[in-house]
Design an enzyme around this catalytic site. Sequence first.
Site, PDB file in Angstrom:
ATOM      1  N   PRO A  70      -6.125  -2.528   1.167  1.00  0.00           N
ATOM      2  CG  PRO A  70      -8.191  -3.415   0.501  1.00  0.00           C
ATOM      3  CD  PRO A  70      -7.044  -3.642   1.441  1.00  0.00           C
ATOM      4  CB  ILE A  71      -6.596   2.995  -0.203  1.00  0.00           C
ATOM      5  CG1 ILE A  71      -5.752   3.128  -1.468  1.00  0.00           C
ATOM      6  CG2 ILE A  71      -5.715   2.751   1.000  1.00  0.00           C
ATOM      7  CD1 ILE A  71      -4.997   4.464  -1.512  1.00  0.00           C
ATOM      8  CG  ASP A  72     -10.991  -0.889  -2.875  1.00  0.00           C
ATOM      9  OD1 ASP A  72     -10.374  -1.008  -1.795  1.00  0.00           O
ATOM     10  OD2 ASP A  72     -12.022  -1.530  -3.124  1.00  0.00           O
ATOM     11  CG  LEU A  73     -13.975   0.734   0.103  1.00  0.00           C
ATOM     12  CD1 LEU A  73     -14.338   0.341   1.527  1.00  0.00           C
ATOM     13  CD2 LEU A  73     -15.155   0.463  -0.837  1.00  0.00           C
ATOM     14  CG  ASP A 115      -0.978  -3.382  13.113  1.00  0.00           C
ATOM     15  OD1 ASP A 115       0.198  -3.293  13.479  1.00  0.00           O
ATOM     16  OD2 ASP A 115      -1.957  -3.184  13.845  1.00  0.00           O
ATOM     17  NE  ARG A 174      -5.915   1.102   6.330  1.00  0.00           N
ATOM     18  CZ  ARG A 174      -6.322   0.817   5.099  1.00  0.00           C
ATOM     19  NH1 ARG A 174      -5.456   0.476   4.170  1.00  0.00           N
ATOM     20  NH2 ARG A 174      -7.585   0.880   4.773  1.00  0.00           N
ATOM     21  CG  ASP A 232      -9.047  -3.450  16.481  1.00  0.00           C
ATOM     22  OD1 ASP A 232      -8.571  -4.135  15.556  1.00  0.00           O
ATOM     23  OD2 ASP A 232      -9.165  -2.215  16.418  1.00  0.00           O
ATOM     24  CE  LYS A 238      -4.287   1.858  17.346  1.00  0.00           C
ATOM     25  NZ  LYS A 238      -4.216   1.975  15.896  1.00  0.00           N
ATOM     26  CB  ILE A 281     -12.993  -7.439  10.003  1.00  0.00           C
ATOM     27  CG1 ILE A 281     -14.275  -7.401  10.845  1.00  0.00           C
ATOM     28  CG2 ILE A 281     -12.646  -6.054   9.430  1.00  0.00           C
ATOM     29  CD1 ILE A 281     -15.485  -6.756  10.238  1.00  0.00           C
TER      30      ILE A 281
HETATM   31  C1  UD1 Z   1     -10.132   0.552  11.521  1.00  0.00           C
HETATM   32  C2  UD1 Z   1      -9.366   0.583  12.819  1.00  0.00           C
HETATM   33  C3  UD1 Z   1      -8.840  -0.808  13.155  1.00  0.00           C
HETATM   34  C4  UD1 Z   1      -9.962  -1.840  13.098  1.00  0.00           C
HETATM   35  C5  UD1 Z   1     -10.741  -1.740  11.799  1.00  0.00           C
HETATM   36  C6  UD1 Z   1     -11.953  -2.643  11.751  1.00  0.00           C
HETATM   37  C7  UD1 Z   1      -8.413   2.807  12.802  1.00  0.00           C
HETATM   38  C8  UD1 Z   1      -7.185   3.630  12.716  1.00  0.00           C
HETATM   39  N1  UD1 Z   1      -8.248   1.484  12.679  1.00  0.00           N
HETATM   40  O1  UD1 Z   1      -9.203   0.201  10.502  1.00  0.00           O
HETATM   41  O2  UD1 Z   1      -8.257  -0.763  14.462  1.00  0.00           O
HETATM   42  O3  UD1 Z   1      -9.398  -3.130  13.201  1.00  0.00           O
HETATM   43  O4  UD1 Z   1     -11.195  -0.388  11.589  1.00  0.00           O
HETATM   44  O5  UD1 Z   1     -12.808  -2.322  12.807  1.00  0.00           O
HETATM   45  O6  UD1 Z   1      -9.511   3.306  13.014  1.00  0.00           O
HETATM   46  N2  UD1 Z   1     -11.270  -2.257   2.869  1.00  0.00           N
HETATM   47  C9  UD1 Z   1     -11.281  -2.325   1.492  1.00  0.00           C
HETATM   48  N3  UD1 Z   1     -11.017  -1.200   0.781  1.00  0.00           N
HETATM   49  C10 UD1 Z   1     -10.760  -0.007   1.389  1.00  0.00           C
HETATM   50  C11 UD1 Z   1     -10.758   0.060   2.790  1.00  0.00           C
HETATM   51  C12 UD1 Z   1     -11.019  -1.088   3.507  1.00  0.00           C
HETATM   52  O7  UD1 Z   1     -11.505  -3.374   0.935  1.00  0.00           O
HETATM   53  O8  UD1 Z   1     -10.541   0.979   0.662  1.00  0.00           O
HETATM   54  C13 UD1 Z   1     -11.541  -3.485   3.652  1.00  0.00           C
HETATM   55  C14 UD1 Z   1     -10.374  -3.904   4.533  1.00  0.00           C
HETATM   56  O9  UD1 Z   1      -9.417  -4.659   3.826  1.00  0.00           O
HETATM   57  C15 UD1 Z   1     -11.081  -4.736   5.579  1.00  0.00           C
HETATM   58  C16 UD1 Z   1     -12.423  -4.013   5.734  1.00  0.00           C
HETATM   59  O10 UD1 Z   1     -12.569  -3.199   4.580  1.00  0.00           O
HETATM   60  O11 UD1 Z   1     -11.334  -6.042   5.137  1.00  0.00           O
HETATM   61  C17 UD1 Z   1     -12.522  -3.181   6.959  1.00  0.00           C
HETATM   62  O12 UD1 Z   1     -11.422  -2.320   7.045  1.00  0.00           O
HETATM   63  P1  UD1 Z   1     -11.553  -0.847   7.620  1.00  0.00           P
HETATM   64  O13 UD1 Z   1     -12.826  -0.688   8.374  1.00  0.00           O
HETATM   65  O14 UD1 Z   1     -11.238   0.099   6.525  1.00  0.00           O
HETATM   66  O15 UD1 Z   1     -10.392  -0.845   8.652  1.00  0.00           O
HETATM   67  P2  UD1 Z   1      -9.560   0.417   8.973  1.00  0.00           P
HETATM   68  O16 UD1 Z   1     -10.443   1.617   8.843  1.00  0.00           O
HETATM   69  O17 UD1 Z   1      -8.275   0.367   8.238  1.00  0.00           O
END
Ligand code: UD1
Length: 429
Positions: free
Chosen positions: A128-131, A120, A96, A315, A26, A337
């Site tokens: 967040p999407i700040d990055l 989820d 997401r 996961d 997925k 995480i």
């Molecule tokens: C992806 C996977 C998800 C998995 C996760 C961690 C997909 C579709 N989903 O989710 O199944 O559980 O990786 O392995 O591939 N964060 C920020 N700012 C941002 C982006 C992320 O602070 O802009 C934080 C998140 O809140 C979290 C951490 O970074 O604490 C990791 O998240 P991230 O790796 O981004 O998870 P996803 O890519 O959403």
Amino acid sequence: MKDVFRIEGLEGGQALRGKVRVNGAKNAVLKSMAASILFEDELVLSNVPHIEDVERVAELLSALGAKVGRNKNSYTIDTEGIGKPELDDAIARRLRASIVFSGPLLARFGRVSFPHPGGDVIGAGARPIDLFLEGFQKMGCTVLTEGDRYHIVADDGRLRGAEIFFISVSVTATETLMMAATLAKGTTFLRNAAMEPEIVALAEFLNSCGADIKGAGTPTIMIRGGGTLSSHGKVFETIPDRIETGSFLILGALAGQEVEITDCNPEHVAILTGLLRESGVDIKTTPTTIVVRANGAKFKPLHIRTHEYPGFATDLQPPIVVYLTQAAGESTVFETIFGGRLSYTEDLVRMGADITLWNSRQITIKGPTPLVGKELESPDVRAGLAFVIAATIAKGKSVIDNVYHIDRGYERIEERLRSIGVPIERVGS
Ligand code: UD1
């Protein structure tokens, strides 16, 4: 129609036997579908799982104006007809992964607009999407918000290469900016990048179609930007789902007389096989299969700390917690995480598990404790499958509601599990 799963527990019996196939990942296919926007020709994807999330992404692409065709487990995507780079509100809010579309759209059209992505509910509040936003700004964009909708515009009409240092490791941010940089003017460095196998597979395929990406699978990725990519009929085969692989492995460790997991890549779950072996599980691997036997073994407890790849996947945290309820002694799990991703353990406690939740990230599990069947509600895709595993080893009947969440990530899971002896049926309510 709202489906539920009914599971007649095996009461600790080790009755599962046979082969179970792992489907395409997925978390890989959602990104390869978004990558189709980088291509000037049609892109063909194979080994695509038939799951809810893929259907949502296909709808998102169609709503943009792309042509999406499906033939069993293959998808053909032609993005030539995309007019406006604006993501459909309703679909994007439910998923997401819709955020990964922002990179390729911005790279190809010089602008993009999308709502804050859904998905989820892990932890408190919206993820967040700040990055992503900071990365786009570094690549020469202006970010405007209107309510919870983002409008991002490349100041020169085209993204420019940049030095991007992620202050935390993010899988989707790495993929999104890697795709964006592929069509940018100049060279981009992504530092403190995620290293997941899905990122490596994406980079390798893009490179085979004209991209110039180096270092995927390491913390520094260098991307030399260029023009749109061309697949020339090459098919992008989706890599096996390592979370599905790991979940089947855990199920087999708990209840397998002999379960063979096929079409997988054992290297991608190396940390799990290592830990389970240390705990006493009999596991044999070939390059594409894993054979697991429970053998009535008394399992040793484990100390798990979730971590970015190649560490222990968050996961797989819910299924390993179910496993640890059957290990003799005290285990600990530290979820590093996603804070809040342990609340489902309350339901395992209702089933008879001895779990202490110290805070939103840390638990202690004392085992072994027999589990009893209950009525359960799947809170998210991963905890949902963990409940299926718990219900399988429990005494008596369980009913799992909210199967929608499980279908989001796993194709016809009940059929595949039934084929190895799990007494599970889907009932429409
Ligand atoms: C992806 C996977 C998800 C998995 C996760 C961690 C997909 C579709 N989903 O989710 O199944 O559980 O990786 O392995 O591939 N964060 C920020 N700012 C941002 C982006 C992320 O602070 O802009 C934080 C998140 O809140 C979290 C951490 O970074 O604490 C990791 O998240 P991230 O790796 O981004 O998870 P996803 O890519 O959403």
